[in-house]
Design an enzyme around this catalytic site. Structure first.
Site, PDB file in Angstrom:
ATOM      1  N   GLU A 110       4.084   1.734   6.458  1.00  0.00           N
ATOM      2  CA  GLU A 110       4.595   1.523   7.588  1.00  0.00           C
ATOM      3  C   GLU A 110       4.722  -0.291   7.157  1.00  0.00           C
ATOM      4  O   GLU A 110       3.811  -1.036   7.256  1.00  0.00           O
ATOM      5  CB  GLU A 110       3.457   1.788   8.851  1.00  0.00           C
ATOM      6  N   ASP A 114       1.288  -0.461   5.967  1.00  0.00           N
ATOM      7  CA  ASP A 114       0.097   0.396   5.862  1.00  0.00           C
ATOM      8  C   ASP A 114       1.117   1.980   5.251  1.00  0.00           C
ATOM      9  O   ASP A 114       0.809   2.281   6.153  1.00  0.00           O
ATOM     10  CB  ASP A 114       0.071   0.399   7.849  1.00  0.00           C
ATOM     11  N   LYS A 135      -5.169   7.391   6.050  1.00  0.00           N
ATOM     12  CA  LYS A 135      -4.607   4.948   6.804  1.00  0.00           C
ATOM     13  C   LYS A 135      -5.336   5.204   5.685  1.00  0.00           C
ATOM     14  O   LYS A 135      -5.895   3.895   5.537  1.00  0.00           O
ATOM     15  CB  LYS A 135      -4.912   5.106   8.094  1.00  0.00           C
TER      16      LYS A 135
END
Lengths: 418, 418
Positions: free
Chosen positions: A198, A230, A250
């Protein structure tokens, strides 16, 4: 504002990321030099520890460069931030009278290794890109329900994992996790098969707070910005995220670029958030331009092959600024600390080539993208190197961030075999 | 295991929370004594800094009690944890030969102020109580869809905010936040009207890890346990939590009890998790009893009035142990650090009076509970003091946690007026 000239000639090259106008803060080591704070100038780094020891820098409250992170400088507060920037500008500017004393303290950038520039206190990641939220929402819930009802009213965020933040260049191991495909009868424990990036900006909180802060106060609390990737395990995320949000999906790693570009350096590039579809409540209403016009791109290089730029976008595409995110973060009275890191959320533009994640670029894997090498990608393959780049373009100079890179290592054969 | 006798007479009282079998770790200050580590024994506290300076405690790697938190002890590792406990047992046991040297280092508990016992690195909160998840799910989604599909397969958790963790006794200010009632046309910014508590246990990670850990390794990494009240703003939560989970609703404060009860002290009280409805995947399967039989209660005292015990439950009601939560937490490779705090999730039993939150006790406000004073409560009122208590009951002694208390202060009139 034009280029500010430096006696370090490479800093006057219009293509350098690090002109005198920038002066970003990092931590580096080199042969014979253990990790220490430094300031990038052209193709060199000013050794701040050495400069402080030589009496060239003195923030007035004892040494701040005796530690290999920038938190001590942040702790000194905005006045000291301004004084330091003014002093560095004087030392490194074309008119410097201290050139002969400073020159021996420059280290060639090509010879250094970069480290985490600050100690991350806590990490919060937001979801403040309108185009990203619309793309993801359309894929998962259809175009009518793409944006959650709260989305246009608050910058939606979740707490991330500070321990997983790493500096550019750190390899990232493909994670294991619990997964369940839509057609699987039961979940299984397996390596992530939909590993993604990301593209985000990270804002670093430089001043602590202990109660709700206004938007202007929030803006003033921000010390600087970094690029932020990310890394996201989409298959782990799909199975785990209801009802409490992303967690292990994550937590493998979040990579940041090694140079903290200060708010002061970005000042000439402020821009407004986009027009509001519905008015924000007063405590979140824009009081001035608090986003930044920063061009961003994502490069993907398969193992041993040249990179393809797979997306280009701009930080100005965000619906919420970092100041709005930080102001919202404090509404409950949540204490914020020096070194808190706020991820902007994925930065996608309205066009297909402006999407900031492979999830969006390949539309959930249904439309794989083609690289210059002829290979295709829906999600990341082992050996892929992802590099984010970003710069604000000035008149004859650029304020660059350096690269935010990471290479995907294959998953462990057996994660419990050590 | 029977009561282990101490020469500190109050420690032999079967009703004390702090017999020799317990020896929990806290941080206290008193007149003339700045904050420092201490060990509770009966109605007294052994001043660990003074004991270390007097040469009575030596963990072999330099001073660990020169700082007012227990992280330095944790850093020494499990062998040192065992050695310290053995040494304290010898110093304070009935057969101690050093009684005369130790006695002057005892401080009366009634005269101290307690502080945070450790530096919280990061805070993760789970949702691992079957009855709580079923109650909340039934209220929000109906009994057929009460448990999310993933719930029986992974301990669902989210990252919380470490900066908001406070020690028992700290007042808690009712937060402001963005809210939108089901009948409101638009959201508004207002004080929370549905402020709640959550009765939880907190597990403290004492050993760092940098990759997936097995369940047995996870269990061995846990240094000790505290009581934990995860204050929750239900109206803020309802509006913000989709799709990324709770954020500001849980960021005002989380209160912990001041004494870290070590895993060693709780060893005799291990119990099994409940039978599994569906088998867990191998990496999460129980390898032994890793929950604890700890009786818990919630007391609510309106301002100036006596407390009513509004719920009684037991930690053994949880579906997942802290070891299972920690093992899951590491599956992605997420690095864990000394001082990480894991909240168990709300601990509710199957019966109505065993529910660990007002949301459940008042069934979303539809069935207010009645206090001994005759007042009713759906959610917390300003001035209410909430106290969690907990103890494992041994043969003639109890392993108590001390109180985990906080009083609700009214919301600020204007959160931005300073």
């Amino acid at each position: 504002m034009p280029l500010a000239r430096s006696w370090v000639e490479s800093a006057n090259d219009p293509k350098t990321d690090f002109p005198l106008n920038n002066l970003p803060y990092g931590v580096f080591s080199s042969t014979g030099l253990d990790p220490r704070c430094g300031v990038a100038i052209g193709d060199s780094i000013l050794d701040c520890r050495a400069a402080e020891e030589a009496g060239l820098i003195d923030l007035g409250h004892g040494p701040v460069f005796d530690v290999p992170f920038w938190n001590e400088v942040m702790e000194q507060g905005p006045e000291a931030w301004g004084a330091l920037r003014a002093r560095l500008t004087a030392l490194l500017g074309a008119d410097s009278t201290e050139r002969d004393t400073v020159a021996p303290l420059l280290v060639p950038m090509e010879k250094v290794r970069m480290h985490m520039p600050f100690l991350v206190s806590e990490f919060t990641d937001f979801y403040a890109g309108r185009h990203h939220a619309t793309n993801v929402g359309t894929m998962f819930r259809g175009p009518e329900n793409a944006l959650p009802p709260n989305w246009l009213h608050i910058p939606i965020g979740y707490n991330g994992r500070a321990s997983s933040v790493v500096v550019s260049g750190t390899p990232v191991r493909r994670p294991w996790g619990q997964l369940k495909g839509p057609d699987d009868a039961a979940p299984r424990f397996a390596p992530c098969a939909r590993f993604d990036l990301e593209l985000e900006m990270g804002a670093i909180v430089g001043t602590a707070s202990d109660g709700p802060v206004t938007l202007d106060e929030a803006d003033a609390m921000i010390f600087g910005y970094v690029l932020l990737n990310d890394w996201s395990a989409r298959d782990i995320q799909a199975w785990e995220y209801q009802p409490l949000g992303p967690f292990q999906a994550k937590a493998t790693a979040t990579t940041i670029s090694p140079w903290i570009v200060t708010r002061a350096a970005l000042e000439p590039f402020r821009c407004d958030t986009p027009p509001r579809e519905v008015p924000l409540l007063p405590h979140l209403q824009d009081t001035g331009p608090m986003l930044y016009d920063i061009d961003l791109e994502i490069d993907l290089a398969p193992s041993g092959k040249a990179a393809t730029t797979i997306a280009r976008t701009n930080y100005g595409e965000m619906y919420y600024s970092a100041a709005q995110q930080l102001a919202h973060h404090t509404t409950s009275g949540c204490p914020m600390n020096v070194g808190d890191l706020l991820g902007s959320g994925t930065i996608s533009g309205p066009e297909k080539h402006q999407r900031g994640s492979l999830l969006e670029l390949s539309w959930g894997g249904k439309e794989p993208i083609t690289l210059d090498s002829g290979e295709t990608r829906s999600f990341l393959e082992d050996g892929d190197t992802l590099t984010l780049r970003g710069a604000a373009q000035g008149d004859g100079y650029r304020i660059g961030f350096g690269a935010c890179a990471g290479t995907v290592l294959p998953a462990l054969q057996d994660p419990y075999d050590r």
